[in-house]
Design a protein around this motif. Structure first.
Motif, PDB file in Angstrom:
ATOM      1  N   GLY A 154       0.884  -1.472  -0.050  1.00 35.75           N
ATOM      2  CA  GLY A 154       0.036   0.009   0.072  1.00 35.75           C
ATOM      3  C   GLY A 154       0.815   1.470  -0.022  1.00 35.75           C
ATOM      4  O   GLY A 154       0.507   2.206  -1.003  1.00 35.75           O
ATOM      5  N   ARG A 155       1.670   1.368   0.911  1.00 30.68           N
ATOM      6  CA  ARG A 155       2.563   2.735   1.047  1.00 30.68           C
ATOM      7  C   ARG A 155       3.425   2.720  -0.333  1.00 30.68           C
ATOM      8  O   ARG A 155       3.609   3.752  -0.931  1.00 30.68           O
ATOM      9  CB  ARG A 155       3.934   2.299   2.043  1.00 30.68           C
ATOM     10  N   ALA A 282      -6.522  -9.807  15.109  1.00 31.47           N
ATOM     11  CA  ALA A 282      -6.232  -8.755  14.053  1.00 31.47           C
ATOM     12  C   ALA A 282      -4.753  -9.008  13.603  1.00 31.47           C
ATOM     13  O   ALA A 282      -3.813  -8.962  14.305  1.00 31.47           O
ATOM     14  CB  ALA A 282      -6.285  -7.433  14.703  1.00 31.47           C
ATOM     15  N   SER A 283      -4.757  -8.840  12.330  1.00 32.15           N
ATOM     16  CA  SER A 283      -3.346  -9.102  11.520  1.00 32.15           C
ATOM     17  C   SER A 283      -2.933  -7.441  11.267  1.00 32.15           C
ATOM     18  O   SER A 283      -3.819  -6.715  10.896  1.00 32.15           O
ATOM     19  CB  SER A 283      -3.645 -10.003  10.168  1.00 32.15           C
ATOM     20  N   LEU A 284      -1.627  -7.184  11.531  1.00 28.26           N
ATOM     21  CA  LEU A 284      -1.318  -5.710  11.388  1.00 28.26           C
ATOM     22  C   LEU A 284       0.010  -5.836  10.501  1.00 28.26           C
ATOM     23  O   LEU A 284       1.074  -6.063  11.085  1.00 28.26           O
ATOM     24  CB  LEU A 284      -0.929  -5.336  12.746  1.00 28.26           C
ATOM     25  N   PRO A 285      -0.150  -5.165   9.314  1.00 25.80           N
ATOM     26  CA  PRO A 285       1.123  -5.053   8.538  1.00 25.80           C
ATOM     27  C   PRO A 285       1.973  -3.914   9.056  1.00 25.80           C
ATOM     28  O   PRO A 285       1.522  -2.918   9.645  1.00 25.80           O
ATOM     29  CB  PRO A 285       0.421  -4.569   7.004  1.00 25.80           C
ATOM     30  N   LEU A 358      -8.061  -7.619   9.158  1.00 24.04           N
ATOM     31  CA  LEU A 358      -6.551  -6.693   8.956  1.00 24.04           C
ATOM     32  C   LEU A 358      -6.731  -5.536   8.909  1.00 24.04           C
ATOM     33  O   LEU A 358      -7.655  -4.722   8.537  1.00 24.04           O
ATOM     34  CB  LEU A 358      -6.199  -7.241   7.465  1.00 24.04           C
ATOM     35  N   CYS A 359      -5.865  -4.656   9.618  1.00 25.44           N
ATOM     36  CA  CYS A 359      -6.062  -3.473   9.851  1.00 25.44           C
ATOM     37  C   CYS A 359      -4.508  -2.696   9.198  1.00 25.44           C
ATOM     38  O   CYS A 359      -3.441  -2.995  10.018  1.00 25.44           O
ATOM     39  CB  CYS A 359      -5.792  -2.794  11.307  1.00 25.44           C
ATOM     40  N   SER A 360      -4.711  -1.949   8.220  1.00 29.22           N
ATOM     41  CA  SER A 360      -3.441  -1.573   7.341  1.00 29.22           C
ATOM     42  C   SER A 360      -3.480   0.098   7.621  1.00 29.22           C
ATOM     43  O   SER A 360      -4.310   0.671   6.956  1.00 29.22           O
ATOM     44  CB  SER A 360      -3.283  -2.027   6.163  1.00 29.22           C
ATOM     45  N   ASN A 361      -2.539   0.534   8.411  1.00 29.34           N
ATOM     46  CA  ASN A 361      -2.451   1.947   8.389  1.00 29.34           C
ATOM     47  C   ASN A 361      -1.323   2.601   7.362  1.00 29.34           C
ATOM     48  O   ASN A 361      -0.363   2.321   7.695  1.00 29.34           O
ATOM     49  CB  ASN A 361      -1.917   2.706   9.986  1.00 29.34           C
ATOM     50  N   ILE A 362      -1.806   3.221   6.422  1.00 27.03           N
ATOM     51  CA  ILE A 362      -0.787   3.434   5.184  1.00 27.03           C
ATOM     52  C   ILE A 362      -0.387   4.667   5.432  1.00 27.03           C
ATOM     53  O   ILE A 362       0.880   5.069   5.067  1.00 27.03           O
ATOM     54  CB  ILE A 362      -1.579   3.508   4.155  1.00 27.03           C
ATOM     55  N   SER A 400     -11.286  -6.139   6.162  1.00 33.44           N
ATOM     56  CA  SER A 400     -10.203  -5.374   6.176  1.00 33.44           C
ATOM     57  C   SER A 400     -10.517  -3.953   6.282  1.00 33.44           C
ATOM     58  O   SER A 400     -11.626  -3.304   5.478  1.00 33.44           O
ATOM     59  CB  SER A 400      -9.338  -5.815   4.650  1.00 33.44           C
ATOM     60  N   GLY A 401      -9.487  -3.228   6.967  1.00 31.85           N
ATOM     61  CA  GLY A 401      -9.473  -1.760   7.123  1.00 31.85           C
ATOM     62  C   GLY A 401      -8.225  -1.044   6.535  1.00 31.85           C
ATOM     63  O   GLY A 401      -7.247  -1.675   6.928  1.00 31.85           O
TER      64      GLY A 401
END
Length: 443
Positions: A154-155, A282-285, A358-362, A400-401
């Motif tokens: 994502g980044r 929760a899966s955290l990238p 899944l929580c991905s903070n881009i 997914s968020g």
């Protein structure tokens, strides 16, 4: 960004096309996503969406499309000649044609159109990305940049479009790219033979070390999903936009952070849909970049959220989790997945990063993405979509968020993979709004 600046940046990129860098060899994570593209796992494509207040002129999009062709997404996977050598990247200026839909699309059909932009992406034998746009019936436009997850996370997708729009340049010198253009099996000055020797040496040493503690247990199979009753679309999407001031105020009121509020929101939205368990995994990238580059530069960690958790307690759980990343089973070297057949590698890594959510903070969007030429962006959303996914092959992940910040707004993208409990995008948005309890604008 002024059109003249974008035009000059894009022209410079085109004139220096020979200097585009196709980064050397695929990482373990790259190859995991390459296997999902081939049907060994859940198909994943990354997507950036831009909504503008008015119609975008085609010439601007053609220039952006041309810059992307010779930018860091312009590459494809090349198979090695020697067993054990990693697959390599080769520069590739082929691209899907720019898609421009002139007939205004109803805003209510926005996500149906956006989901379709992930079709026919191929990071190995064809273009792995697509730029497209459509007019909307509210007078604005919607622009989509979609790429195979094998090409970027994502980044990285954000960095790639920033590069194409004349922001931070990610191009490298010409020597590396010329070498790969002449011989795709010699990355830089390193041949497949050299890479294979290094890979096998790493695997054999690492395996011997792991076996000193005994034969590792077989990986636990991923949690099975119950059969899905719904025969309609397997996923539904929503995007909500909230003022940074409101979001941060709510986080502080709960003694949390913007990120822990995000995690709490996604977990509580899943419970609001009727998820029955008292705990949610929760899966955290985790972004592992030490410098800006377009690739899959991430690790995974996880936390367990229970119904009594708050943004404050989730903050503490996350802080501890970031110090302990997921690793390969039994301490075996992860490079093992790159020297064995794909189906074996898939069996060993199947469902490894999947949890209930899944929580991905881009993160923050670059300033270049606040406008497209002279057109002001109402919002920019980043998310993953799942082209070709059917209800019969849904992963463990139910929701997914994806969170990003554009100027003074946070933009939250949600993708539900639980069609029995979430029947539409509007239903998903309603669940999220009730959970957040903040003023939001729904796309």
């Amino acid at each position: 960004m002024p059109i003249s600046r974008a035009r000059n940046a894009i022209r410079a990129r085109q004139e220096g096309a020979v200097a585009v860098r196709a980064p050397g060899r695929l990482s373990v994570v790259d190859e995991i996503f390459l296997r999902t593209h081939r049907g060994l796992g859940t198909p994943i494509a990354l997507q950036g969406l831009w909504r503008t207040t008015d119609r975008i002129e085609p010439d601007l999009l053609r220039r952006v499309h041309a810059a992307l062709r010779t930018g860091p997404l312009g590459r494809r996977v090349v198979r090695p000649r020697i067993p054990g050598a990693r697959r390599a990247w080769q520069a590739n200026t082929d691209a899907h044609p720019l898609v421009l839909a002139d007939r205004p699309l109803p805003v209510a059909a926005l996500f149906e159109w956006a989901d379709a932009q992930g079709a026919d992406l191929d990071p190995e034998f064809g273009p792995g990305w697509r730029l497209s746009a459509t007019a909307l019936d509210d007078g604005g436009s919607l622009v989509s940049l979609t790429c195979s997850h094998a090409l970027a996370d994502g980044r990285a997708l954000v960095l790639a479009i920033d590069d194409a729009m004349g922001g931070r340049s990610l191009a490298a010198g010409p020597d590396h790219a010329r070498t790969e253009a002449l011989d795709p099996h010699a990355v830089g000055s390193e041949s497949d033979w050299v890479d294979a020797r290094r890979q096998w040496s790493t695997v054999l040493r690492g395996t011997a070390k792991a076996l000193r503690g005994g034969i590792p247990e077989r990986p636990h199979p991923p949690t099975a999903r119950e059969p899905v009753r719904t025969t309609g679309a397997p996923t539904h999407s929503a995007v909500l936009q909230c003022a940074v001031a409101d979001w941060d105020r709510a986080a502080a009121a709960h003694h949390g952070t913007a990120n822990s509020l995000f995690l709490a929101l996604v977990a509580n939205t899943l419970w609001a849909t009727g998820f029955p368990n008292d705990t949610i995994d929760a899966s955290l990238p985790v972004d592992t970049r030490d410098e800006p580059r377009v690739d899959n530069d991430l690790a995974m960690t996880d936390i367990t959220v229970d119904r009594t958790d708050t943004p404050a307690t989730i903050r503490e759980k996350s802080r501890a989790a970031y110090e302990h990343r997921m690793s390969s089973p039994g301490g075996m070297p992860e490079e093992l997945l790159q020297v064995i057949p794909d189906r074996w590698a898939y069996a060993l890594s199947k469902g490894a990063g999947e949890r209930d959510i899944l929580c991905s903070n881009i993160g923050a969007m670059p300033a270049t993405l606040r406008t497209l030429g002279p057109h002001r962006c109402l919002g920019v959303a980043a998310r993953a979509i799942h082209p070709g996914l059917t209800a019969a092959h849904l992963p463990r992940t139910r929701l997914s968020g994806y969170l990003c910040r554009l100027a003074d707004d946070y933009v939250l993208s949600l993708v539900s993979l639980d069609p029995d409990r979430v029947e539409s995008g509007s239903a998903l948005a309603t669940f999220a709004r009730k959970t957040l309890e903040l003023p939001v604008r729904v796309w």
